[in-house]
Motif scaffolding. Sequence first.
Motif, mmCIF file in Angstrom:
data_model
loop_
_atom_site.group_PDB
_atom_site.id
_atom_site.type_symbol
_atom_site.label_atom_id
_atom_site.label_comp_id
_atom_site.label_asym_id
_atom_site.label_seq_id
_atom_site.Cartn_x
_atom_site.Cartn_y
_atom_site.Cartn_z
ATOM 1 N N UNK A 391 -2.760 -4.735 15.862
ATOM 2 C CA UNK A 391 -3.151 -6.159 15.503
ATOM 3 C C UNK A 391 -2.876 -6.984 16.789
ATOM 4 N N UNK A 392 -1.994 -6.580 17.772
ATOM 5 C CA UNK A 392 -1.889 -7.370 18.827
ATOM 6 C C UNK A 392 -2.976 -7.133 19.672
ATOM 7 N N UNK A 393 -3.385 -5.944 19.978
ATOM 8 C CA UNK A 393 -4.396 -5.747 20.862
ATOM 9 C C UNK A 393 -5.604 -6.318 20.301
ATOM 10 N N UNK A 394 -6.097 -6.453 18.968
ATOM 11 C CA UNK A 394 -7.150 -6.804 18.289
ATOM 12 C C UNK A 394 -7.356 -8.459 18.354
ATOM 13 N N UNK A 395 -6.266 -9.001 17.708
ATOM 14 C CA UNK A 395 -6.262 -10.236 17.649
ATOM 15 C C UNK A 395 -5.826 -11.156 18.658
ATOM 16 N N UNK A 396 -5.021 -10.664 19.627
ATOM 17 C CA UNK A 396 -4.444 -11.429 20.547
ATOM 18 C C UNK A 396 -5.006 -11.218 21.836
ATOM 19 N N UNK A 397 -5.391 -9.900 22.239
ATOM 20 C CA UNK A 397 -6.132 -9.355 23.193
ATOM 21 C C UNK A 397 -5.005 -9.170 24.353
ATOM 22 N N UNK A 398 -3.948 -8.874 24.202
ATOM 23 C CA UNK A 398 -2.984 -8.259 24.953
ATOM 24 C C UNK A 398 -2.549 -6.973 25.077
ATOM 25 N N UNK A 399 -2.355 -6.171 26.284
ATOM 26 C CA UNK A 399 -2.142 -4.805 26.062
ATOM 27 C C UNK A 399 -0.822 -4.566 25.251
ATOM 28 N N UNK A 400 -0.782 -3.733 24.265
ATOM 29 C CA UNK A 400 0.248 -3.253 23.535
ATOM 30 C C UNK A 400 0.939 -1.934 24.101
ATOM 31 N N UNK A 401 2.262 -1.930 24.131
ATOM 32 C CA UNK A 401 2.875 -0.764 24.623
ATOM 33 C C UNK A 401 4.033 -0.419 23.410
ATOM 34 N N UNK A 402 3.814 0.740 22.960
ATOM 35 C CA UNK A 402 4.529 1.274 21.913
ATOM 36 C C UNK A 402 5.784 2.179 22.136
ATOM 37 N N UNK A 403 6.810 1.889 21.419
ATOM 38 C CA UNK A 403 7.797 3.135 21.856
ATOM 39 C C UNK A 403 7.841 4.016 20.784
ATOM 40 N N UNK A 404 7.983 5.409 21.209
ATOM 41 C CA UNK A 404 7.880 6.514 20.525
ATOM 42 C C UNK A 404 9.271 7.169 20.447
ATOM 43 N N UNK A 405 10.251 7.114 19.060
ATOM 44 C CA UNK A 405 11.457 7.663 18.941
ATOM 45 C C UNK A 405 11.514 9.126 18.578
ATOM 46 N N UNK A 406 12.309 9.919 19.144
ATOM 47 C CA UNK A 406 12.192 11.302 18.580
ATOM 48 C C UNK A 406 12.700 11.871 17.386
ATOM 49 N N UNK A 407 13.756 10.708 16.804
ATOM 50 C CA UNK A 407 14.485 10.655 15.483
ATOM 51 C C UNK A 407 13.546 10.791 14.442
ATOM 52 N N UNK A 408 12.310 10.043 14.226
ATOM 53 C CA UNK A 408 12.030 9.978 12.890
ATOM 54 C C UNK A 408 10.805 10.802 12.491
ATOM 55 N N UNK A 409 10.191 11.740 13.370
ATOM 56 C CA UNK A 409 9.243 12.283 13.170
ATOM 57 C C UNK A 409 9.239 13.725 13.827
ATOM 58 N N UNK A 410 8.857 14.935 12.853
ATOM 59 C CA UNK A 410 9.017 16.195 13.423
ATOM 60 C C UNK A 410 7.600 16.500 14.470
ATOM 61 N N UNK A 411 7.506 17.321 14.989
ATOM 62 C CA UNK A 411 6.395 17.738 15.848
ATOM 63 C C UNK A 411 5.132 17.461 15.295
ATOM 64 N N UNK A 412 4.841 17.853 13.894
ATOM 65 C CA UNK A 412 3.495 17.540 13.306
ATOM 66 C C UNK A 412 3.251 16.053 13.022
ATOM 67 N N UNK A 413 4.386 15.427 12.704
ATOM 68 C CA UNK A 413 4.065 13.837 12.633
ATOM 69 C C UNK A 413 4.099 13.253 13.818
ATOM 70 N N UNK A 414 4.883 13.776 15.194
ATOM 71 C CA UNK A 414 4.768 13.161 16.369
ATOM 72 C C UNK A 414 3.221 13.128 16.816
ATOM 73 N N UNK A 415 2.822 14.239 17.004
ATOM 74 C CA UNK A 415 1.224 14.612 17.315
ATOM 75 C C UNK A 415 0.425 13.623 16.517
#
Length: 630
Positions: A391-415
């Motif tokens: 939403x930020x990228x599309x509506x605001x036009x500012x680069x988005x940088x997302x954190x990725x935590x190891x806690x919440x997803x197994x390898x399938x979910x992370x990929x």
Amino acid sequence: MRPDLRSALSLSHRPLVGDGAMGTFLYQLGFPVGVSYEEFNLLKPGVIGDVHRRYVEAGAEVIETNTFSAQHGKLSKYGLEKKVEAINAAGVAIAREAAGDRAYVVGAIGAIRAGRRRAVRTATIKREYEEQIGAILAAGVDGLLLETFFDLEELSLALGLIRAKSDLPVICQFAVEDTDRTHDGVLLGEAFRRLKGEGADVIGFNCRSGPNAILRAMQTIPRDLGASLSAFPNAGIADLVDGKVVYSATPEYFASSALRFADLNARLIGGCCGTTPDHIAAIAKALRDYSPSPERENGNAGGVDSAVKTGAGAEERPVYDGGRFGDEPSIVELVKHRHTVIVELDPPRDLDIAKFMAGAKALKEAKADALTMADNSLAVTRMSNMALAALVKERIGIRSLAHIACRDRNLIGTQSHMMGFDALGIDHVLAVTGDPAKFGDLPGSSSVYDTTSFEIIRMIKQLNEGVAFSGKPLKQKARFVVGAAFNPNVKHLDKAVQRLEKKVQAGADYIMTQPVYDAGLIERIAEATKHIPIPVFLGIFPLASGRNAEYLHNEVPGIQLSDEVRERMRGLEGAEGRAEGVRIAQELLDTAMKHFNGIYLMTPFLSYEMTVALTAYVKEKSAVIAQAGV
């Protein structure tokens, strides 16, 4: 002769000192997780008795039996469901022997539904409570403690079952995070009023939160309720250090918090997860000669940070300027040539994104180079950062940088998650371990941890080679720019840098640090990382108030404030506190910008006006530096 427990817990009596943690203290003593600590009542009674005695010697006047999870369903996980009566009876006997005539003994009973992934029928809950309550009462206690309850209905049920059998004093405690409601949506004031009417002698809070959040929750309780309250906070937020769970809140911090609890009608004050006999000794010393403080009584005891509570009303959705990215240079390229600002804005904990998007728009106008969003930080459920990044990228036009935590997803979910980011054109990410789920707002959730932060960096970069996590080829290559986290607020900076070097070897493209509050430390970080071949974005987190400063310093892992900063913020609240927080951050930026082109600003409580001002400060100062040819 000491009074009976009910009299001792009344508002006319001075506050009583409770004990501290059992489970986490046993863990600190070297006993492994994954076993039934309640079974120790039968297998290691000397160990349990020694823990009780340590708390009594520290000054505890109320001792909880080691029976928190001694119910049929929870014990069945260990094949102990037929030993409910024996374990509870032994727990009472051990506590009674350790307490002697120096402390009251209360039978501890934990919530049954909390932590259960499947629904538990009310009839089952009632049967399990009746079995445990009967065993504890038969063993002989001074009172009962219902603790770590999330829902009013379950707590009310347990209280009613006790009242049908006994007139002993009952203490009822909720587990809440930063909210004024129970998990089933009842306002805390209403919940407390109902429990008092149903026969609760003391009502309060324990677990899930440190002193700061429990102080805020206590301030939502109407003073005209006339109820004795209780407070058993955690020792801050749990952190994983070298594979071990640790807590950062000091005994001194607990001592000062205990005085504020007492001013808010707390008549039983102890500790929960992470607390030790040292914490209880500090509470006991602080309360020894307690008398209410006029300053603390004057409507701000506990120091609710006004920045937390403002802006609660929905804001009108702003007009967004939209626009897609072309082939812009990455932040790694930008930071080679000029000061570059990344600003963190926390995703909301509810469904209203108006203030978040308004903040993103304001930061874009202030010329922030990227907006970063955490991935359920502190294991607290927030809106998907993937959705907000898009939403930020599309509506605001500012680069988005997302954190990725190891806690919440197994390898399938992370990929799968990373493939989704690639499809959305979100190519800047930060790989983090993630705080354990058991310490967040859904403690029954699992912490997956299929990978470490080192491994996930390597595997994301593998996608850039057109290779899946499984090793199979992909039809095209991803374009991820991968960041790594760095905590410099440690005793041995050289060891932290060695860990950082491993992340660089794994393929990290840039570094983002935890917030730093000491100019001298900024200079030491610059010296210690000068050999690191990738850019470092130095973290600055403006303080919102004096109490916010103490909370961060004492309860949040990875953050340490200098004595000078804490003193400058002491006693400041509201606009005055935020203004001083911005001034301190500007002074830190003056030092940081001499050594680092990369600046990472964190926004407190969605008060984006603060990071907007700091972004503008960096941009203006950078322009002056460039014009001077420095």
